[in-house]
Design an enzyme around this catalytic site. Structure first.
Site, mmCIF file in Angstrom:
data_model
loop_
_atom_site.group_PDB
_atom_site.id
_atom_site.type_symbol
_atom_site.label_atom_id
_atom_site.label_comp_id
_atom_site.label_asym_id
_atom_site.label_seq_id
_atom_site.Cartn_x
_atom_site.Cartn_y
_atom_site.Cartn_z
ATOM 1 N N GLY A 18 1.178 -1.207 0.308
ATOM 2 C CA GLY A 18 -0.437 0.060 0.219
ATOM 3 C C GLY A 18 0.895 1.303 0.162
ATOM 4 O O GLY A 18 1.945 1.471 -0.672
ATOM 5 N N ASP A 39 -5.130 2.861 -2.279
ATOM 6 C CA ASP A 39 -5.551 3.044 -3.720
ATOM 7 C C ASP A 39 -7.110 3.101 -3.906
ATOM 8 O O ASP A 39 -7.400 3.888 -4.338
ATOM 9 C CB ASP A 39 -5.709 1.682 -4.865
ATOM 10 C CG ASP A 39 -5.842 1.521 -5.491
ATOM 11 O OD1 ASP A 39 -5.502 1.935 -6.296
ATOM 12 O OD2 ASP A 39 -6.711 1.125 -6.193
ATOM 13 N N GLN A 51 -10.233 8.005 -0.646
ATOM 14 C CA GLN A 51 -10.284 8.712 -1.562
ATOM 15 C C GLN A 51 -10.789 10.002 -1.471
ATOM 16 O O GLN A 51 -10.187 11.266 -2.102
ATOM 17 C CB GLN A 51 -12.298 8.490 -1.533
ATOM 18 C CG GLN A 51 -12.978 7.836 -1.631
ATOM 19 C CD GLN A 51 -14.497 7.248 -1.510
ATOM 20 O OE1 GLN A 51 -15.036 8.230 -1.481
ATOM 21 N NE2 GLN A 51 -14.948 6.361 -2.231
ATOM 22 N N GLU A 65 -12.636 18.855 6.105
ATOM 23 C CA GLU A 65 -13.699 17.699 6.312
ATOM 24 C C GLU A 65 -14.010 17.751 7.952
ATOM 25 O O GLU A 65 -13.126 18.346 8.684
ATOM 26 C CB GLU A 65 -12.399 16.259 5.903
ATOM 27 C CG GLU A 65 -12.570 16.417 5.015
ATOM 28 C CD GLU A 65 -11.386 14.423 4.496
ATOM 29 O OE1 GLU A 65 -11.389 14.073 5.323
ATOM 30 O OE2 GLU A 65 -11.795 14.500 3.516
ATOM 31 N N HIS A 120 -17.136 4.073 9.711
ATOM 32 C CA HIS A 120 -17.185 5.556 8.889
ATOM 33 C C HIS A 120 -19.140 5.639 9.285
ATOM 34 O O HIS A 120 -19.189 4.508 9.115
ATOM 35 C CB HIS A 120 -17.055 5.262 7.852
ATOM 36 C CG HIS A 120 -16.550 6.245 6.495
ATOM 37 N ND1 HIS A 120 -17.600 7.242 6.690
ATOM 38 C CD2 HIS A 120 -15.728 7.159 6.757
ATOM 39 C CE1 HIS A 120 -17.508 7.920 5.497
ATOM 40 N NE2 HIS A 120 -15.973 8.278 5.830
ATOM 41 N N ARG A 144 -16.679 11.431 13.339
ATOM 42 C CA ARG A 144 -16.991 9.784 12.843
ATOM 43 C C ARG A 144 -17.307 9.618 13.958
ATOM 44 O O ARG A 144 -18.957 8.819 13.762
ATOM 45 C CB ARG A 144 -15.187 9.377 12.122
ATOM 46 C CG ARG A 144 -15.034 10.063 10.451
ATOM 47 C CD ARG A 144 -14.478 9.199 10.155
ATOM 48 N NE ARG A 144 -13.976 10.013 8.942
ATOM 49 C CZ ARG A 144 -13.016 9.383 8.708
ATOM 50 N NH1 ARG A 144 -12.030 8.197 8.724
ATOM 51 N NH2 ARG A 144 -13.005 10.388 7.205
ATOM 52 N N HIS A 160 -14.191 0.636 9.308
ATOM 53 C CA HIS A 160 -13.783 1.366 8.217
ATOM 54 C C HIS A 160 -12.216 1.817 8.961
ATOM 55 O O HIS A 160 -11.383 1.362 7.625
ATOM 56 C CB HIS A 160 -13.842 3.044 8.049
ATOM 57 C CG HIS A 160 -13.248 3.267 7.035
ATOM 58 N ND1 HIS A 160 -13.557 3.567 6.140
ATOM 59 C CD2 HIS A 160 -12.450 4.917 7.261
ATOM 60 C CE1 HIS A 160 -12.690 4.431 5.158
ATOM 61 N NE2 HIS A 160 -12.397 5.634 6.376
ATOM 62 N N ARG A 198 -9.453 8.133 14.728
ATOM 63 C CA ARG A 198 -8.540 8.880 14.053
ATOM 64 C C ARG A 198 -8.559 10.572 13.464
ATOM 65 O O ARG A 198 -10.264 10.275 13.098
ATOM 66 C CB ARG A 198 -8.295 7.792 12.578
ATOM 67 C CG ARG A 198 -7.501 8.513 11.635
ATOM 68 C CD ARG A 198 -7.248 7.570 10.321
ATOM 69 N NE ARG A 198 -8.790 7.447 9.648
ATOM 70 C CZ ARG A 198 -9.194 7.375 8.451
ATOM 71 N NH1 ARG A 198 -8.242 7.853 7.689
ATOM 72 N NH2 ARG A 198 -10.132 7.627 8.436
#
Ligand code: FAD
Length: 556
Positions: free
Chosen positions: A21, A51, A54, A120, A236, A282, A347, A382
């Protein structure tokens, strides 16, 4: 350049990196180029959570922002369990890490000449850099291309790390065993770096890819490494819940751009639970959805709420979320007209293998980076978009790695293993692989309490006992470096992979359940219905080594 097919496996290298990753790839590029590096990956090079990322990567590079503000936001989200020194290290190295990615060729979106930023949840400034809604892909594809150009990096795809190889006396990590094709092979290395990502597959509802089975944590635990804070999982709030569709993540950035979360009645219900509404942290939003559905839905486990993007300028949606538009379209949802059905999913795993700023674990010669590590950055929760940054900043430190070489070579003795008829064992492994994530989702998910956790633990212990007795499990986990194991060719590689992953999932489920029972308070991603408040006495880390659960004071 393309990935090599069926490369020969070296018996030794200077540095063995397990996982490709963002963390593993960037580490491979940063390590001193005179080292011979072996980069091992379970699937293809690009397969992993990186990957799929987003939203973006956080960094205080805007003049209206500062590393200090980024530090404060990260500490606040971490609910009292971040290691301030590690967070300071992260935020002060952020600008340099971004510059390095730009220099390598990652094309982040720009506003004029400047890097574009978005806001965010729980960030006090717009500081999330992005490449549309495919930031992870932009990073991974650039790093992959660079790795393929490097003559000192050998890539072993479709190879699974099974077991760490410790020196029998010094207990230093000196390599690992790999399942490659039908063979188990041992590679000796001066240093081993675990970069195996997260463990979301232990839960039935997850945004994580299929490779995220917590292998690094399981391997490190079985080797005796110290693990930290495994009870902290981030759920999430908004994964797509269209029938038959995978739990595709609808990025937090959508709410950052102004989308509303509404219930069946069209009410923005999150404000009933937190004054920041959709932009609350979150865990708060996930629990608000969970609780709201428990209160209002007829069948809460299959119910969902909705994301409404219709108040955002369509051009902005077009520019920022092309991937989300495309994926929703694929499942019959027009994001410009329709509401998107969403519900929470597992998540990100805050806990992991305990490491210091140099990525060193408690085992000499063994390092951990990325989501499998617990660097102390994320505490109990996080802050969005800090994980890609953590991968790059911490993997970058491996540029200073000095390895110890030893020249001892073992002579493997080939041994063909015939498992005979293992149909019944296979069926049991498949059954556990299917049922374990459901058990964990129902009993160790967003809201936890003593009795369900205990019940799930008893079931997991029973499954572990059963599966560990199978001959296949013994062979995978207990072969020795003197043996070169070749399975009968009728065995399918994917079945061997499923077996190993199921053992790893069982081990991490066991560790998560015991840790969730151990921490009798609620904090960050760990919420106990029977202990709904945070307790000052619990502002400590959970440490695990072998069968011991301990608390440790925070770093000062
Ligand atoms: C859908 C989604 C969206 C996200 N969005 C963001 C975002 O916008 N910003 C952000 O900061 N974070 C985001 N995250 C989190 C972030 O993507 C991850 O935390 C981060 O990418 C982890 O990187 P990694 O290199 O540690 O692991 P990964 O990228 O998951 O890579 C792990 C690698 O290890 C390999 N591997 C695993 N086990 C073995 C084994 N036994 N043997 C050999 N190889 C093995 C895998 O095949 C893979 O190559 C997102 C996560 C998901 C799932």
């Amino acid at each position: 350049l393309t990935e090599p097919v069926n490369p020969s496996i070296p018996s030794r290298c200077d540095v063995l990196i397990i996982g490709s990753g963002a963390a593993g790839l960037y580490a491979a590029l940063c390590l001193p180029s005179h080292y011979q590096i072996c980069l091992v990956t379970k699937d293809e090079l690009k397969t992993g959570a990186s990957d799929w990322a987003q939203g973006g990567i956080a960094a205080a590079v805007n003049p209206t922002d500062s590393a200090q503000l980024h530090l404060q936001d990260t500490l606040k989200a971490g609910a009292g369990l971040c290691d301030p020194k590690a967070v300071e290290f992260l935020v002060t190295h952020a600008a340099e890490a971004i510059q390095s990615l730009v220099d390598l060729g990652v094309s982040f979106d720009r506003k004029g000449e400047e890097l574009a930023m978005t806001l965010e949840a729980a960030h006090s400034r717009p500081r999330v850099l992005h490449a549309a809604d495919r930031t992870g892909r932009a990073i991974v594809s650039t790093l992959t291309a660079k790795v393929l150009e490097k003559p000192n990096i050998a890539i072993l795809s479709q190879s699974i790390a099974l077991k760490l190889w410790l020196h029998p006396h010094t207990k230093r990590c000196q390599g690992a065993s790999l399942l490659h094709g039908h063979q188990i092979r041992w590679i000796r290395a001066g240093a081993v770096i675990l970069a195996t990502g997260g463990g979301g597959q232990v839960f039935a509802q997850t945004t994580n890819p299929s490779v995220s089975t917590g292998d690094g944590v399981a391997l490190a635990w079985r080797a005796g490494a110290i693990l930290r804070d495994l009870e902290f999982f981030q759920f999430h709030p908004t994964a797509l819940t269209q029938p038959d569709a995978p739990r595709f993540l609808i990025s937090e950035a959508v709410r950052g751009e102004g989308a509303h979360l509404v219930d069946e009645q069209g009410d923005r219900f999150v404000f009933q639970y937190h004054p920041d509404g959709e932009l609350a942290p979150r865990d708060v939003v996930s629990r608000a959805i969970f609780t709201h559905l428990q209160r209002t839905a007829l069948d809460p486990s299959h119910a969902h709420v909705y994301l409404d993007l219709r108040m955002i300028d369509p051009e902005r949606i077009q520019y920022r979320f092309p991937n989300i538009i495309r994926l929703c379209q694929k499942w019959g949802i027009d994001v410009f007209e329709d509401l998107i059905p969403v519900a929470p999913a597992a998540h990100y795993w805050m806990g992991g293998i305990a490491t210091g700023l140099d990525n060193q674990t408690s085992i000499n010669g063994l390092y951990a980076i990325g989501e499998t590590a617990s660097t102390g950055i994320h505490g109990a929760n996080r802050l969005a978009s800090n994980s890609l940054l953590e991968c790059v900043v911490f993997a970058g430190q491996l540029a200073h790695l000095i390895i110890e070489n030893d020249s001892h070579e073992g002579i493997p003795v080939s041994q063909e293993i015939h498992l005979g008829d293992w149909e019944l064992e296979k069926q049991q492994i498949d059954l556990v692989r299917e049922q374990l994530p459901v058990l964990m989702w129902q009993n160790a998910g967003i809201c936890r309490s003593h009795a369900p956790l205990e019940m799930a633990l008893r079931q997991v212990e029973e499954w572990r006992k059963q599966l560990y007795e199978f001959k296949i499990s013994h062979t995978i986990l207990n072969s020795s470096p003197e043996q070169k194991i070749i399975f009968q060719s009728s065995l399918v590689w994917i079945e061997l992979r499923t077996c190993l992953e199921t053992l790893n999932l069982l081990d991490i489920a066991y560790l998560i359940l015991k840790s969730a029972l151990f921490r009798t308070e609620s904090r960050g991603g760990h919420y106990r219905l029977d202990y709904p408040e945070s307790a000052n006495s619990w502002q400590v880390h959970t440490l695990i080594q072998d069968e011991q659960w301990m608390t440790s004071k925070l770093y000062t």
